[in-house]
Structure formats: structure tokens, C-alpha cells
Design a protein around this motif. Sequence first.
Motif, PDB file in Angstrom:
ATOM      1  N   ALA A   1       0.815  -1.220   0.000  1.00 19.29           N
ATOM      2  CA  ALA A   1       0.000   0.000   0.000  1.00 19.29           C
ATOM      3  C   ALA A   1       0.843   1.262   0.000  1.00 19.29           C
ATOM      4  O   ALA A   1       0.314   2.364  -0.143  1.00 19.29           O
ATOM      5  CB  ALA A   1      -0.925   0.010   1.219  1.00 19.29           C
ATOM      6  N   GLY A   2       2.153   1.120   0.189  1.00 20.37           N
ATOM      7  CA  GLY A   2       3.009   2.303   0.268  1.00 20.37           C
ATOM      8  C   GLY A   2       2.747   3.117   1.513  1.00 20.37           C
ATOM      9  O   GLY A   2       2.935   4.340   1.529  1.00 20.37           O
ATOM     10  N   ALA A   3       2.339   2.463   2.600  1.00 18.07           N
ATOM     11  CA  ALA A   3       1.966   3.163   3.822  1.00 18.07           C
ATOM     12  C   ALA A   3       3.109   3.976   4.407  1.00 18.07           C
ATOM     13  O   ALA A   3       2.910   5.080   4.920  1.00 18.07           O
ATOM     14  CB  ALA A   3       1.449   2.161   4.860  1.00 18.07           C
ATOM     15  N   ALA A   4       4.303   3.432   4.335  1.00 17.71           N
ATOM     16  CA  ALA A   4       5.453   4.101   4.938  1.00 17.71           C
ATOM     17  C   ALA A   4       5.760   5.441   4.275  1.00 17.71           C
ATOM     18  O   ALA A   4       6.370   6.316   4.891  1.00 17.71           O
ATOM     19  CB  ALA A   4       6.679   3.200   4.883  1.00 17.71           C
ATOM     20  N   ALA A   5       5.336   5.610   3.040  1.00 19.89           N
ATOM     21  CA  ALA A   5       5.617   6.849   2.304  1.00 19.89           C
ATOM     22  C   ALA A   5       4.497   7.868   2.406  1.00 19.89           C
ATOM     23  O   ALA A   5       4.607   8.967   1.863  1.00 19.89           O
ATOM     24  CB  ALA A   5       5.882   6.525   0.833  1.00 19.89           C
ATOM     25  N   CYS A   6       3.435   7.539   3.111  1.00 20.82           N
ATOM     26  CA  CYS A   6       2.295   8.450   3.198  1.00 20.82           C
ATOM     27  C   CYS A   6       2.602   9.646   4.103  1.00 20.82           C
ATOM     28  O   CYS A   6       3.356   9.520   5.071  1.00 20.82           O
ATOM     29  CB  CYS A   6       1.074   7.712   3.732  1.00 20.82           C
ATOM     30  N   PRO A   7       2.023  10.800   3.815  1.00 22.11           N
ATOM     31  CA  PRO A   7       2.289  11.995   4.624  1.00 22.11           C
ATOM     32  C   PRO A   7       1.696  11.949   6.028  1.00 22.11           C
ATOM     33  O   PRO A   7       2.137  12.676   6.907  1.00 22.11           O
ATOM     34  CB  PRO A   7       1.669  13.128   3.802  1.00 22.11           C
ATOM     35  N   SER A   8       0.692  11.105   6.265  1.00 20.90           N
ATOM     36  CA  SER A   8       0.112  10.967   7.606  1.00 20.90           C
ATOM     37  C   SER A   8      -0.437   9.563   7.749  1.00 20.90           C
ATOM     38  O   SER A   8      -0.636   8.840   6.762  1.00 20.90           O
ATOM     39  CB  SER A   8      -1.010  11.986   7.830  1.00 20.90           C
ATOM     40  N   VAL A   9      -0.702   9.171   8.991  1.00 18.75           N
ATOM     41  CA  VAL A   9      -1.251   7.836   9.208  1.00 18.75           C
ATOM     42  C   VAL A   9      -2.660   7.730   8.627  1.00 18.75           C
ATOM     43  O   VAL A   9      -3.083   6.655   8.185  1.00 18.75           O
ATOM     44  CB  VAL A   9      -1.244   7.487  10.715  1.00 18.75           C
ATOM     45  N   LEU A  10      -3.401   8.852   8.580  1.00 18.80           N
ATOM     46  CA  LEU A  10      -4.725   8.832   7.965  1.00 18.80           C
ATOM     47  C   LEU A  10      -4.626   8.519   6.479  1.00 18.80           C
ATOM     48  O   LEU A  10      -5.445   7.775   5.927  1.00 18.80           O
ATOM     49  CB  LEU A  10      -5.429  10.172   8.181  1.00 18.80           C
ATOM     50  N   ASP A  11      -3.617   9.067   5.821  1.00 23.33           N
ATOM     51  CA  ASP A  11      -3.390   8.761   4.404  1.00 23.33           C
ATOM     52  C   ASP A  11      -2.994   7.302   4.224  1.00 23.33           C
ATOM     53  O   ASP A  11      -3.365   6.653   3.242  1.00 23.33           O
ATOM     54  CB  ASP A  11      -2.303   9.674   3.839  1.00 23.33           C
ATOM     55  N   ALA A  12      -2.237   6.774   5.176  1.00 24.89           N
ATOM     56  CA  ALA A  12      -1.812   5.377   5.100  1.00 24.89           C
ATOM     57  C   ALA A  12      -3.022   4.444   5.195  1.00 24.89           C
ATOM     58  O   ALA A  12      -3.137   3.477   4.435  1.00 24.89           O
ATOM     59  CB  ALA A  12      -0.813   5.076   6.215  1.00 24.89           C
ATOM     60  N   PHE A  13      -3.939   4.733   6.119  1.00 20.36           N
ATOM     61  CA  PHE A  13      -5.137   3.911   6.242  1.00 20.36           C
ATOM     62  C   PHE A  13      -5.998   4.024   4.988  1.00 20.36           C
ATOM     63  O   PHE A  13      -6.591   3.030   4.543  1.00 20.36           O
ATOM     64  CB  PHE A  13      -5.927   4.321   7.486  1.00 20.36           C
TER      65      PHE A  13
END
Length: 345
Positions: A248-260
Motif C-alpha cells: 500500500a506504500g503506507a510508509a511513504a504516506c504523509p500521515s497515518v490517515l493517508d496510510a489507512f
Amino acid sequence: MKKTLSILLVLAMMAALLSGCSGSTAAGTETPAAQTTETPAETGETGESAQALIVDTKILYEADDSMLNTYTLIAVDPEAPFTDADGNAVSDVAVNTAGADALIHWMLSREALDLAAGYGVEEYGESLFYLLEDAPVYEGEIAAATEETRTIRLSTTTSVNDSGLLGYLLPVFQEEYGYTVEVQSAGTGKAIAAAQYGNADLILVHSKSQEEDFVEAGYARIVDGFDAERLSFIYNYFVLCGPSADPAGAAACPSVLDAFAAIAQGKYTFISRGDGSGTHTKELSLWPEDLGITAEPESFADYTDWYISANAGMGACLVMAEEMGAYILTDKATFLAFVANGGQA
């Protein structure tokens, strides 16, 4: 021909970057199987570093302000409106108030606070819990156990128990003051329910909204030496974990909300505690509102191809995430203990 191939390659790379937050596969595709790193036998490594290699699940997002995880002590009021699981009133509940006071006094003493702040440094290289700047500190006398007050019933969350913190602290208290602490470990919702049924003398939990409801419903009392029912004293962070491949590319997201949001958009497998725990409550607050995910099963009925509600403790859910190459929200202390134990709950 070469020019055409080059253009197609560039377009493919751009499409990959646009999926999720960064570098994830296209939405709707299956999550790749976890790519477990080499085993200790293959690398020749031993000890803690070798154990870490066994676990493919990694911390992908942490220390976001919205992932603060605060732990609170609350003493149970012996005059509370106790009920059974069906809501029927229960009488003759015996609450060990003296024992609960002694344990709370010690947990908030300088000795115990220093032990809690140092827990994990030797084994993990970092503290697993931190002291709140405004944590209450008790400097008075701590009562020793008597025959009537010796057994203390502590209802707590699996997170603080599975991390090993209680196993580290309680033997010191028991040795010094002669008590026996019976620990009941469950999700915060169930830990609080045990106290409402009259089966606990105090609770140690980490869900502010549920704690406030507990206090407002008349189940809590103020312990001598303090001025409030809720005694918040330590914290750590929830962490978003997942397979090292991180589709999902979670580690590269600008916030944890974007990661979810990226996890949901790509329909990547996610393991939810699903048990009304503090971790579950926090997780529900991180999904995009338009998904409508709540604690009610019907709210995620359309997402069961990727959203798994386990109704299990933190350790068991981490094992599931590791086996399935799934994403999961956990507290950092329990996750580090899980890794140090080679992926065992």
C-alpha cells in the motif's frame, strides 16, 4: 521500437507511483505473500538480531500525534452500581480498596515510575513506555499487605500485559509489600466490563472515552493523595505495521490517515482487533469517514475480502498479521516484544 518500449516503461512507472501513497500495486490486486527474510540458521546470526530476522512484519508508521497511546489507572468504587453480563444488579460485591490503593500508590511512586520508564532499554535498546510530563507522583507511605488485603484483582488491557511491563513491575511490588496481584488481561472494553461486574479492584487501561464513561457511570473513586479518578501516567505510541513489501506504500504516506486510506483503497488485508479494546477504538478513528467502519459487523460487511475482524488479543492478532502478510495497528511495546520473541504471542 525501442522508443515505443521506453515510453511504455515510463507510463508504467508513473501508474505505479500514483497507486496508494507511493510505490504500491494497483488497487484491487491481491496482497503479495510476505517475503520473510533469511532465518538465523541461514545467516549464522544469533540472539536478538537473529530473532528479528524471523519476523517479516515491520513498523511502517509511528509517532504521529494522532497515535499517542496513554495508560490510566482507576480504582473501583465499592458502592458502584455493579451488574452482571445481562444488566441485572449485583449485590454483595467485595472490593479490596486498601489493596487497590497500595498498588496505585506504588505504581505512581518514584520507584515504580523510574522502573517503567527504563523498561525495555536493556533488551530492546529503547524504552517501551514514557512518563507523562504531568504524571501524578505519590510520595507518601505505602501500606503493607494484611491477611484481608493481600489479594488484589487488576483488570487490564492485553497491550500493557503482552508487552511484559506488568511481569517486570509487579514482582517488585509483591516482594516489597507482601501482596499477590491477580492479573486479568483482555481488551480495554472487556477489562472495564470486568470491573463493572464487580470482578476487579482497579483497572489499568488505555481508552480515554471508555475511561470517562466508566467514571461518569459511577464505577470509579478518588484514591487518597490524588484529586481525580483517572490517573494517567505513562504513554507510548500506536504503530501501523505491515509486511516489509508494504504494497500500500503506507510508509511513504504523509500521515497515518493517508496510510489507512491507501490500505482501504487497495483492499490490502488488514487485521482488526475487533474486540472493543483501546487499540480497536483507536483504529476505528483512523479509517476514512466515508467507509463507515465502526464496531458493528454490518458496517464492514462489504469489506470482508480485506478487513478481518479477529475479536482477539493483541498478541494473537500480530501472529495473524505475520502469517497473512497483513497490515495491523498495535502498540509499539507489544510489537517489539513480539519481534523479540520470534513472532510468537
